[in-house]
Motif scaffolding. Structure first.
Motif, PDB file in Angstrom:
ATOM      1  N   GLN A  88       0.822  -1.207   0.000  1.00  0.00           N
ATOM      2  CA  GLN A  88       0.000   0.000   0.000  1.00  0.00           C
ATOM      3  C   GLN A  88       0.859   1.263   0.000  1.00  0.00           C
ATOM      4  OE1 GLN A  88      -2.722  -0.219   3.293  1.00  0.00           O
ATOM      5  NE2 GLN A  88      -3.880  -1.960   2.440  1.00  0.00           N
ATOM      6  N   SER A  89       1.944   1.237   0.736  1.00  0.00           N
ATOM      7  CA  SER A  89       2.822   2.412   0.755  1.00  0.00           C
ATOM      8  C   SER A  89       3.460   2.638  -0.617  1.00  0.00           C
ATOM      9  CB  SER A  89       3.900   2.232   1.818  1.00  0.00           C
ATOM     10  OG  SER A  89       4.670   1.072   1.551  1.00  0.00           O
ATOM     11  N   ASP A  91       2.108   1.745  -3.518  1.00  0.00           N
ATOM     12  CA  ASP A  91       1.041   2.246  -4.389  1.00  0.00           C
ATOM     13  C   ASP A  91       0.821   3.743  -4.180  1.00  0.00           C
ATOM     14  OD1 ASP A  91       0.548  -0.110  -5.672  1.00  0.00           O
ATOM     15  OD2 ASP A  91      -0.956  -0.795  -4.232  1.00  0.00           O
ATOM     16  N   LYS A  92       0.845   4.194  -2.954  1.00  0.00           N
ATOM     17  CA  LYS A  92       0.680   5.614  -2.684  1.00  0.00           C
ATOM     18  C   LYS A  92       1.834   6.429  -3.263  1.00  0.00           C
ATOM     19  CE  LYS A  92      -1.976   4.945   1.580  1.00  0.00           C
ATOM     20  NZ  LYS A  92      -1.999   5.155   3.061  1.00  0.00           N
ATOM     21  N   VAL A  95       1.303   6.744  -7.057  1.00  0.00           N
ATOM     22  CA  VAL A  95       0.262   7.739  -7.354  1.00  0.00           C
ATOM     23  C   VAL A  95       0.795   9.156  -7.147  1.00  0.00           C
ATOM     24  CG1 VAL A  95      -1.985   8.587  -6.612  1.00  0.00           C
ATOM     25  CG2 VAL A  95      -1.608   6.132  -6.839  1.00  0.00           C
ATOM     26  N   ARG A  96       1.613   9.341  -6.110  1.00  0.00           N
ATOM     27  CA  ARG A  96       2.179  10.668  -5.836  1.00  0.00           C
ATOM     28  C   ARG A  96       3.108  11.098  -6.974  1.00  0.00           C
ATOM     29  NH1 ARG A  96       4.968   9.494  -1.610  1.00  0.00           N
ATOM     30  NH2 ARG A  96       3.147   9.320  -0.255  1.00  0.00           N
TER      31      ARG A  96
END
Length: 224
Positions: A88-89, A91-92, A95-96
């Motif tokens: 999840q980290s 993926d974030k 996206v950033r």
């Protein structure tokens, strides 16, 4: 009989030792007196040692697993899917980065377009961009002079009269450029200052040789 000061000092020392073994228990709200075993345990912990005095930190290693006849690893389970997918980290973070690229906060260097053509005979001294072709072609180096071009060569390098006459029957481009000659000194004349280069004579066409040398020097300066 003991003096009063000595007795008072002994009582004070015993009282201090007795007080050292007492601690206040906040949970039970009472004063607890530590035993000798407990004080030794605390002192060992303060020194960085094991609580138990019988514990051996350098005991030999005991391998509890039986390796005899084992053909498979300890765990033959298949690889979990989480090892092949992003967390999840991550993926974030992706996206950033994508949002920063869309907004123009992150810019990449655009590849330079190299010209497919270049000036073959033009002057590129003022141009800042360097072309990929070879900019300097060195002039061919002439053959170094050998033994036959010496002012007094050996007899094996001197052609006979028949060979010299055969040169006249050859084409001009096939003829040798230089025919070696030997300077014959008279007997008894090889004295100091006589058997030297001054006896050898000059070149056959000195003006032409000087002109060719000047052209070679000028060409080398232009190429450099």
């Amino acid at each position: 009989m003991f003096s009063c000061c000595y007795v008072a000092s002994l009582l004070l020392g015993a009282f201090l030792l007795y007080c050292r073994r007492k601690i206040y228990d906040e949970y039970n709200d009472e004063v607890v007196e530590l035993k000798k075993k407990e004080t030794k345990l605390i002192s060992r912990l303060l020194e960085g040692k094991a609580p138990d005095a019988d514990f051996d930190p350098y005991a030999p290693y005991v391998d509890w697993f039986k390796w005899d006849g084992s053909k498979h690893p300890l765990s033959n389970a298949p690889e979990p899917k989480r090892r092949f997918t992003r967390s999840q980290s991550e993926d974030k973070m992706v996206v950033r980065y994508c949002r920063a690229i869309r907004k123009g906060l992150i810019k990449f260097d655009e590849p330079k377009e190299e010209p497919s053509v270049y000036l073959l005979w033009g002057d590129e001294s003022n141009s800042n961009e360097k072309s990929g072709h070879l900019a300097y072609i060195p002039a061919p180096k002439p053959k170094l002079p050998g033994h036959e071009e010496s002012y007094n060569p050996s007899k094996e390098y001197i052609p006979t009269q028949e060979e010299i006459n055969a040169y006249q029957l050859m084409f001009e481009e096939d003829r040798p450029k230089f025919i070696p000659k030997r300077v014959e000194f008279e007997a008894g004349t090889l004295k100091l200052g006589q058997g030297n280069l001054r006896r050898g004579g000059t070149e056959a066409k000195p003006s032409k040789v000087a002109f060719n040398r000047s052209n070679q020097t000028l060409g080398a300066c232009c190429n450099s």
